[in-house]
Design an enzyme around this catalytic site. Sequence first.
Site, PDB file in Angstrom:
ATOM      1  N   GLN A 194      -4.868  -1.491   9.320  1.00 13.57           N
ATOM      2  CA  GLN A 194      -4.812  -2.844   8.747  1.00 13.57           C
ATOM      3  C   GLN A 194      -5.472  -3.854   9.687  1.00 13.57           C
ATOM      4  O   GLN A 194      -5.197  -3.873  10.889  1.00 13.57           O
ATOM      5  CB  GLN A 194      -3.350  -3.223   8.473  1.00 13.57           C
ATOM      6  N   LYS A 241       0.848  -1.204   0.000  1.00 12.20           N
ATOM      7  CA  LYS A 241       0.000   0.000   0.000  1.00 12.20           C
ATOM      8  C   LYS A 241       0.881   1.250   0.000  1.00 12.20           C
ATOM      9  O   LYS A 241       0.615   2.206  -0.725  1.00 12.20           O
ATOM     10  CB  LYS A 241      -0.947  -0.015   1.215  1.00 12.20           C
ATOM     11  N   ASP A 251     -10.903   2.840   3.268  1.00 13.34           N
ATOM     12  CA  ASP A 251     -11.235   1.409   3.186  1.00 13.34           C
ATOM     13  C   ASP A 251     -12.730   1.199   2.927  1.00 13.34           C
ATOM     14  O   ASP A 251     -13.142   0.106   2.522  1.00 13.34           O
ATOM     15  CB  ASP A 251     -10.903   0.719   4.522  1.00 13.34           C
TER      16      ASP A 251
END
Length: 281
Positions: free
Chosen positions: A96, A52, A119
């Site tokens: 995460q 990422k 997200d």
Amino acid sequence: MAIRIDGKKISQELKDELKETVAKLKEEGKNGCLAVIQVGDDPASSVYVGNKKKACAYIGIDSRSYELPEETTEAELLELIESLNQDPAVNGILCQLPLPAHISEKKVIQSISPQKDVDGFHPQNVGALVIGQEGFVSCTPAGIIELLHRSGVSIEGKHCVVVGRSNIVGKPMALLMLRENATVTVCHSKTRNLKEICKEADILIVAIGKPQYITADYIKEGAVVIDVGVHRNENNKLCGDVKYDEAEPLASAITPVPGGVGPMTIAMLMKNCVEAMKRYA
Ligand code: GUN
């Protein structure tokens, strides 16, 4: 012979487009910055987080890394997120998953400002998707829509069967296919006649989490098959939820593992970061 849907190539095209957009936004004085939080040192999470950050560098946005020890308390994590919510230089925040067992994922997801939730996990963004309003959409299902569009697969009026009902993939996937005017069936571990239902799908999207579970008997001739699974087989090779060699001769188009859905997830995260930059920088 099926068309092989090349997620690697399509995600690269998308990242190159985003790189150009970011350069233009920078000329307007808008800068992007994604804050990436990882708690503990799960090796798989470390790989995802590293990828990422690399993608941010590629498209030209900053990334800030917060690598917190496993013992971090929930209160400490929530405090960090609140400070990032308040920080005007940060327009995207990602924590995460999975988190250590002593931290509530639900609380953490809800603590991220919906405007910075790249997200697309915050209930406000999920709710926006349900009622067709603007918001961030979970990256894996959004990436599948992008793959289908860019591969010329028409969705309207098709019967789409989604196998899996997770909050991150199955549920948003079903809503996105509905938004594309597909007729949608959602199957899960308690579904009876899974094989028969899958066999009716024009578009079969599999996120069941079981290696090579979907065999030839589940696939209608000419179906489009999208495989979200990532596993290692007995030879330590990557494989999906679908038995590719059996599905490929029947399908009209199919995603491989690796190189199908996987690369799209990060590309769509970058798309959400650029969207956050446009909306809120
Ligand atoms: N863990 C596995 N997939 C994801 C994802 O898309 N986002 C985050 N934050 N964690 C994950």
